[in-house]
Design an enzyme around this catalytic site. Structure first.
Site, PDB file in Angstrom:
ATOM      1  N   GLY A  12       0.570  -1.087  -0.057  1.00 61.38           N
ATOM      2  CA  GLY A  12      -0.011   0.037   0.040  1.00 61.38           C
ATOM      3  C   GLY A  12       0.926   1.321  -0.058  1.00 61.38           C
ATOM      4  O   GLY A  12       0.233   2.246   0.180  1.00 61.38           O
ATOM      5  N   SER A  13       2.057   1.146  -0.591  1.00 62.13           N
ATOM      6  CA  SER A  13       2.855   2.421  -0.549  1.00 62.13           C
ATOM      7  C   SER A  13       2.246   3.454  -1.656  1.00 62.13           C
ATOM      8  O   SER A  13       2.271   4.828  -1.358  1.00 62.13           O
ATOM      9  CB  SER A  13       4.276   2.177  -0.643  1.00 62.13           C
ATOM     10  N   ASN A  14       1.548   2.799  -2.628  1.00 61.84           N
ATOM     11  CA  ASN A  14       0.985   3.826  -3.400  1.00 61.84           C
ATOM     12  C   ASN A  14      -0.285   4.317  -2.830  1.00 61.84           C
ATOM     13  O   ASN A  14      -0.430   5.753  -2.947  1.00 61.84           O
ATOM     14  CB  ASN A  14       0.500   3.282  -4.873  1.00 61.84           C
ATOM     15  N   LEU A  85      -4.556  -7.288  -6.850  1.00 63.11           N
ATOM     16  CA  LEU A  85      -4.185  -8.258  -7.764  1.00 63.11           C
ATOM     17  C   LEU A  85      -5.259  -9.118  -8.026  1.00 63.11           C
ATOM     18  O   LEU A  85      -5.123 -10.240  -8.921  1.00 63.11           O
ATOM     19  CB  LEU A  85      -3.192  -9.051  -7.148  1.00 63.11           C
ATOM     20  N   ILE A  88     -11.022  -7.651 -11.504  1.00 65.64           N
ATOM     21  CA  ILE A  88     -12.506  -7.277 -11.169  1.00 65.64           C
ATOM     22  C   ILE A  88     -13.605  -7.898 -11.656  1.00 65.64           C
ATOM     23  O   ILE A  88     -13.685  -8.113 -13.122  1.00 65.64           O
ATOM     24  CB  ILE A  88     -12.401  -5.737 -11.534  1.00 65.64           C
ATOM     25  N   ASN A 102      -6.204   1.163 -13.284  1.00 70.95           N
ATOM     26  CA  ASN A 102      -5.105   0.530 -12.474  1.00 70.95           C
ATOM     27  C   ASN A 102      -3.794   0.997 -13.079  1.00 70.95           C
ATOM     28  O   ASN A 102      -3.737   1.911 -14.022  1.00 70.95           O
ATOM     29  CB  ASN A 102      -5.438  -0.826 -13.206  1.00 70.95           C
ATOM     30  N   HIS A 104       0.019  -0.447 -13.734  1.00 74.44           N
ATOM     31  CA  HIS A 104       0.801  -1.504 -13.928  1.00 74.44           C
ATOM     32  C   HIS A 104       2.433  -1.190 -13.906  1.00 74.44           C
ATOM     33  O   HIS A 104       2.789  -0.376 -14.364  1.00 74.44           O
ATOM     34  CB  HIS A 104       0.394  -2.123 -15.393  1.00 74.44           C
ATOM     35  N   ASP A 145      -4.870  -6.163 -17.688  1.00 72.02           N
ATOM     36  CA  ASP A 145      -3.949  -5.247 -18.156  1.00 72.02           C
ATOM     37  C   ASP A 145      -4.337  -5.173 -19.812  1.00 72.02           C
ATOM     38  O   ASP A 145      -3.205  -4.520 -20.416  1.00 72.02           O
ATOM     39  CB  ASP A 145      -2.493  -5.820 -18.072  1.00 72.02           C
TER      40      ASP A 145
HETATM   41  C1  GAR Z   1       2.853  -1.328  -7.737  1.00 67.02           C
HETATM   42  O1  GAR Z   1       4.195  -1.286  -8.084  1.00 67.02           O
HETATM   43  C2  GAR Z   1       1.870  -1.489  -8.586  1.00 67.02           C
HETATM   44  O2  GAR Z   1       2.140  -1.268  -9.993  1.00 67.02           O
HETATM   45  C3  GAR Z   1       1.876  -3.113  -8.693  1.00 67.02           C
HETATM   46  O3  GAR Z   1       1.998  -3.485  -7.609  1.00 67.02           O
HETATM   47  C4  GAR Z   1       2.776  -2.510  -6.603  1.00 67.02           C
HETATM   48  C5  GAR Z   1       1.907  -2.314  -5.121  1.00 67.02           C
HETATM   49  O4  GAR Z   1       3.051  -1.619  -4.630  1.00 67.02           O
HETATM   50  N1  GAR Z   1       0.700  -3.427  -9.491  1.00 67.02           N
HETATM   51  C6  GAR Z   1       0.605  -4.607 -10.248  1.00 67.02           C
HETATM   52  O5  GAR Z   1       1.706  -5.269 -10.447  1.00 67.02           O
HETATM   53  C7  GAR Z   1      -0.573  -5.031 -10.866  1.00 67.02           C
HETATM   54  N2  GAR Z   1      -0.559  -5.918 -12.015  1.00 67.02           N
HETATM   55  P1  GAR Z   1       2.437  -0.894  -3.154  1.00 67.02           P
HETATM   56  O6  GAR Z   1       1.184  -1.762  -2.392  1.00 67.02           O
HETATM   57  O7  GAR Z   1       3.560  -0.738  -2.377  1.00 67.02           O
HETATM   58  O8  GAR Z   1       1.501   0.301  -3.661  1.00 67.02           O
END
Ligand code: GAR
Length: 187
Positions: A12-14, A85, A88, A102, A104, A145
């Site tokens: 969840g850093s994003n 992941l 949906i 999303n 990617h 995707d």
């Molecule tokens: C992110 O890098 C995002 O792009 C990726 O998961 C990570 C989540 O990081 N998403 C995918 O790979 C989707 N196919 P986070 O939990 O630290 O935000």
């Protein structure tokens, strides 16, 4: 006033970055974060950030209208998958056309599709000795995707970069671009 709902499966850093970006923007509310992992670190972040965090399981997501009902009560202007992941369900895609996006961690259509997420993507980039990688922000459709691309940003990959270094370069792009694109889509 605009409402966003975030979906996340892991760290969840994003999510944290997006929440912080909108903290001083009173016209946008993060209504909540929904996760499919009971022990996901994103829930700890929600507690610290004082954001609603809610867990649902596979049955609730795919066999009931539980998540749909939650979304209906929130009336989101945008649903943001930030490291989510699971696929949906079609009924959600139909209910929110062009409202689910999303991120990617690669330059789609390369390194996308089922099973391509997180470090798996960066390892594949390394294995191919690709000279660049990046991020893709796109609308979500029925296939992993494959929805229309909204925004891409690139970064160079050096021959000596490990998958971890590639991941950190991509993460920087995510933190820089994702909140701004969300803001633009809400405007
Ligand atoms: C992110 O890098 C995002 O792009 C990726 O998961 C990570 C989540 O990081 N998403 C995918 O790979 C989707 N196919 P986070 O939990 O630290 O935000």
């Amino acid at each position: 006033m605009k409402n966003i709902v975030l979906f996340a499966s892991g760290s969840g850093s994003n999510v944290e970055n997006i929440v912080q970006f909108f903290q001083d923007k009173p016209n946008v509310t993060i209504a909540g974060v929904l996760t499919n992992k009971r022990d996901a670190k994103v829930l700890d972040r929600c507690n610290k950030l004082n954001i609603n965090g809610l867990y649902f399981n596979k049955h609730a997501f795919y066999e009931t209208d539980c998540v749909l009902r939650i979304l209906e009560s929130i009336k989101p202007d945008l649903i943001v998958l930030a490291g989510f992941l699971w696929k949906i369900p079609e009924k959600l895609i139909q209910k929110y056309p062009n409202k689910i996006i999303n991120i990617h961690p690669a330059l789609l259509p390369k390194y996308g599709g089922k099973g391509m997420y997180g470090m798996r993507v960066h390892k594949a980039v390394k294995k191919d000795r690709a000279s660049e990688t990046g991020i893709t922000i796109h609308y979500v459709n029925e296939n992993y995707d494959e929805g229309a691309i909204i925004h891409q940003a690139k970064t160079k990959v050096l021959p000596e970069d490990t998958p971890e270094i590639i991941a950190s370069k991509v993460q920087l792009l995510e933190y820089e671009h994702f909140p701004k694109i969300i803001e633009q889509l809400l405007a």
